[in-house]
Design a protein around this motif. Structure first.
Motif, PDB file in Angstrom:
ATOM      1  N   GLU A 119       0.819  -1.211   0.000  1.00 24.48           N
ATOM      2  CA  GLU A 119       0.000   0.000   0.000  1.00 24.48           C
ATOM      3  C   GLU A 119       0.852   1.260   0.000  1.00 24.48           C
ATOM      4  O   GLU A 119       0.397   2.312  -0.428  1.00 24.48           O
ATOM      5  CB  GLU A 119      -0.902   0.016   1.240  1.00 24.48           C
ATOM      6  N   ARG A 120       2.051   1.137   0.500  1.00 22.54           N
ATOM      7  CA  ARG A 120       2.893   2.327   0.655  1.00 22.54           C
ATOM      8  C   ARG A 120       4.295   1.993   0.135  1.00 22.54           C
ATOM      9  O   ARG A 120       5.261   1.899   0.892  1.00 22.54           O
ATOM     10  CB  ARG A 120       2.945   2.693   2.145  1.00 22.54           C
ATOM     11  N   PRO A 121       4.402   1.802  -1.197  1.00 23.28           N
ATOM     12  CA  PRO A 121       5.699   1.392  -1.735  1.00 23.28           C
ATOM     13  C   PRO A 121       6.757   2.458  -1.515  1.00 23.28           C
ATOM     14  O   PRO A 121       6.484   3.659  -1.655  1.00 23.28           O
ATOM     15  CB  PRO A 121       5.415   1.192  -3.231  1.00 23.28           C
ATOM     16  N   GLY A 122       7.943   2.007  -1.192  1.00 27.40           N
ATOM     17  CA  GLY A 122       9.046   2.938  -0.977  1.00 27.40           C
ATOM     18  C   GLY A 122       9.851   2.566   0.242  1.00 27.40           C
ATOM     19  O   GLY A 122       9.651   1.502   0.837  1.00 27.40           O
ATOM     20  N   PHE A 123      10.751   3.463   0.620  1.00 29.86           N
ATOM     21  CA  PHE A 123      11.695   3.180   1.703  1.00 29.86           C
ATOM     22  C   PHE A 123      11.828   4.398   2.613  1.00 29.86           C
ATOM     23  O   PHE A 123      11.876   5.532   2.145  1.00 29.86           O
ATOM     24  CB  PHE A 123      13.071   2.817   1.126  1.00 29.86           C
ATOM     25  N   ASP A 124      11.908   4.116   3.923  1.00 30.08           N
ATOM     26  CA  ASP A 124      12.061   5.189   4.911  1.00 30.08           C
ATOM     27  C   ASP A 124      13.504   5.354   5.378  1.00 30.08           C
ATOM     28  O   ASP A 124      13.784   6.196   6.234  1.00 30.08           O
ATOM     29  CB  ASP A 124      11.186   4.890   6.136  1.00 30.08           C
ATOM     30  N   ASP A 125      14.399   4.524   4.831  1.00 30.08           N
ATOM     31  CA  ASP A 125      15.773   4.529   5.335  1.00 30.08           C
ATOM     32  C   ASP A 125      16.797   4.799   4.245  1.00 30.08           C
ATOM     33  O   ASP A 125      17.986   4.533   4.418  1.00 30.08           O
ATOM     34  CB  ASP A 125      16.085   3.179   6.008  1.00 30.08           C
ATOM     35  N   THR A 126      16.330   5.339   3.119  1.00 30.35           N
ATOM     36  CA  THR A 126      17.242   5.641   2.012  1.00 30.35           C
ATOM     37  C   THR A 126      17.786   7.068   2.159  1.00 30.35           C
ATOM     38  O   THR A 126      17.247   7.875   2.925  1.00 30.35           O
ATOM     39  CB  THR A 126      16.487   5.512   0.674  1.00 30.35           C
ATOM     40  N   PRO A 127      18.843   7.391   1.431  1.00 26.78           N
ATOM     41  CA  PRO A 127      19.425   8.741   1.555  1.00 26.78           C
ATOM     42  C   PRO A 127      18.451   9.831   1.110  1.00 26.78           C
ATOM     43  O   PRO A 127      17.592   9.605   0.257  1.00 26.78           O
ATOM     44  CB  PRO A 127      20.634   8.693   0.611  1.00 26.78           C
ATOM     45  N   TRP A 128      18.624  11.007   1.689  1.00 30.23           N
ATOM     46  CA  TRP A 128      17.866  12.172   1.242  1.00 30.23           C
ATOM     47  C   TRP A 128      18.421  12.639  -0.096  1.00 30.23           C
ATOM     48  O   TRP A 128      19.630  12.635  -0.315  1.00 30.23           O
ATOM     49  CB  TRP A 128      17.959  13.308   2.265  1.00 30.23           C
ATOM     50  N   LEU A 129      17.522  13.075  -0.957  1.00 29.50           N
ATOM     51  CA  LEU A 129      17.966  13.694  -2.205  1.00 29.50           C
ATOM     52  C   LEU A 129      18.547  15.071  -1.890  1.00 29.50           C
ATOM     53  O   LEU A 129      18.260  15.645  -0.829  1.00 29.50           O
ATOM     54  CB  LEU A 129      16.778  13.813  -3.172  1.00 29.50           C
ATOM     55  N   ARG A 177      13.331  11.498   0.293  1.00 36.44           N
ATOM     56  CA  ARG A 177      14.351  10.473   0.207  1.00 36.44           C
ATOM     57  C   ARG A 177      14.319   9.809  -1.176  1.00 36.44           C
ATOM     58  O   ARG A 177      13.330   9.914  -1.895  1.00 36.44           O
ATOM     59  CB  ARG A 177      14.087   9.370   1.251  1.00 36.44           C
ATOM     60  N   VAL A 178      15.369   9.079  -1.512  1.00 32.43           N
ATOM     61  CA  VAL A 178      15.345   8.189  -2.678  1.00 32.43           C
ATOM     62  C   VAL A 178      14.217   7.180  -2.464  1.00 32.43           C
ATOM     63  O   VAL A 178      14.126   6.570  -1.392  1.00 32.43           O
ATOM     64  CB  VAL A 178      16.700   7.466  -2.839  1.00 32.43           C
ATOM     65  N   HIS A 179      13.333   7.035  -3.434  1.00 30.16           N
ATOM     66  CA  HIS A 179      12.172   6.120  -3.367  1.00 30.16           C
ATOM     67  C   HIS A 179      11.285   6.432  -2.157  1.00 30.16           C
ATOM     68  O   HIS A 179      10.811   5.540  -1.452  1.00 30.16           O
ATOM     69  CB  HIS A 179      12.597   4.643  -3.319  1.00 30.16           C
ATOM     70  N   GLN A 225      18.006   2.716  -4.529  1.00 32.21           N
ATOM     71  CA  GLN A 225      18.152   2.980  -3.094  1.00 32.21           C
ATOM     72  C   GLN A 225      19.337   3.855  -2.707  1.00 32.21           C
ATOM     73  O   GLN A 225      19.590   4.060  -1.513  1.00 32.21           O
ATOM     74  CB  GLN A 225      18.250   1.671  -2.287  1.00 32.21           C
ATOM     75  N   THR A 226      20.085   4.334  -3.680  1.00 31.27           N
ATOM     76  CA  THR A 226      21.254   5.127  -3.312  1.00 31.27           C
ATOM     77  C   THR A 226      21.301   6.428  -4.100  1.00 31.27           C
ATOM     78  O   THR A 226      20.597   6.607  -5.085  1.00 31.27           O
ATOM     79  CB  THR A 226      22.579   4.371  -3.560  1.00 31.27           C
ATOM     80  N   GLN A 227      22.152   7.291  -3.652  1.00 29.87           N
ATOM     81  CA  GLN A 227      22.344   8.593  -4.282  1.00 29.87           C
ATOM     82  C   GLN A 227      23.828   8.745  -4.557  1.00 29.87           C
ATOM     83  O   GLN A 227      24.663   8.559  -3.668  1.00 29.87           O
ATOM     84  CB  GLN A 227      21.850   9.681  -3.327  1.00 29.87           C
ATOM     85  N   GLN A 228      24.162   9.052  -5.793  1.00 27.08           N
ATOM     86  CA  GLN A 228      25.573   9.146  -6.177  1.00 27.08           C
ATOM     87  C   GLN A 228      25.847  10.478  -6.846  1.00 27.08           C
ATOM     88  O   GLN A 228      25.041  10.962  -7.636  1.00 27.08           O
ATOM     89  CB  GLN A 228      25.927   8.009  -7.140  1.00 27.08           C
TER      90      GLN A 228
END
Ligand code: MG
Length: 238
Positions: A4-14, A20-22, A205-208
């Motif tokens: 219901e809530r796709p995504g991640f709460d622990d990925t890096p901030w854009l 966040r990412v995703h 899941q990452t920011q580069q």
């Protein structure tokens, strides 16, 4: 990650610090039914990358023969054999390509995944988002993990769809980033990005950050789904 809530709460901030990412709380693109794909035959000054006849302009990621197949004049991902890329770099360009996700999406959570990597690094997502939802920066046309498309212009699985992309490579002075990449893009004729600047190469899941590079090949993603492509051409920009 919930259905219901796709995504991640622990990925890096854009870099903007807003999402966040995703990010599961980032607003999803509005679904707009397009009239259909935009089919444009190559204009006189186009470099044709695929017209249904051969894969002469393509190679595998290790520089060998491309592993994907031609079926009925379509370029088809051969799942789990790896991405393919053009043998030549594109640089700043206007790119047209058409693609179709598998008509039978099966029971996959995120069916019909592929992607178009501008300059080998910056993915415009391909996904079957006709009825499925994903985190906002994962929809079809997203600069993956960074910029959601302005709208979700997906057609039903199996239907031909189109991307038209105006691309500018990032500019570097030695190790210094002078200006980021920039793109404007249309999905099935609908504007999804206007002069949008990627934050760097796109990743799950990452920011580069940017790393210096020159003109690079166009790469198409093997994400284990037999996505089809046709009518791929570009025009170099002055
Ligand atoms: Mg993808």
């Amino acid at each position: 990650m919930s259905e219901e809530r796709p995504g991640f709460d622990d990925t890096p901030w854009l870099p903007t610090g807003e999402y966040r990412v995703h990010d599961p709380d980032r607003p999803h693109p509005t679904k707009v039914d397009p009239a259909g794909p935009v089919t444009i035959e190559p204009p006189a000054d186009a470099t044709v990358l695929f017209d249904g006849s051969d894969l002469d302009s393509w190679e595998s990621e290790d520089g060998g023969e491309p592993t994907w197949t031609i079926e009925d004049g379509d370029l088809v991902v051969e799942p789990k054999t790896g991405d393919i890329r053009t043998t030549e770099p594109l640089g700043d360009c206007q790119l047209h390509l058409e693609w179709a996700t598998p008509a039978d999406p099966g029971d996959a959570r995120y069916p019909g995944n592929s992607g178009v990597f501008m300059s080998d690094r910056y993915e415009l997502q391909i996904l079957d988002c006709w009825e499925k939802t994903i985190y906002a920066d994962g929809y079809t046309g997203a600069v993956y993990g960074q910029h959601p498309p302005g709208v979700n212009a997906c057609l039903p699985p199996g239907a031909w769809e189109s991307f038209d992309i105006v691309w500018h490579d990032p500019v570097f002075d030695g190790e210094e980033l002078v200006s980021p990449a920039a793109l404007t893009a249309f999905h099935n004729g609908l504007l999804i990005h206007e002069n949008v600047e990627p934050f760097g190469p796109t990743h799950y899941q990452t920011q580069q950050d940017y790393e210096p590079h020159g003109p690079a090949p166009l790469r198409l993603q093997d994400h284990s789904d037999p996505v089809r492509f046709r009518n791929i051409w570009y025009r170099p920009l002055e």
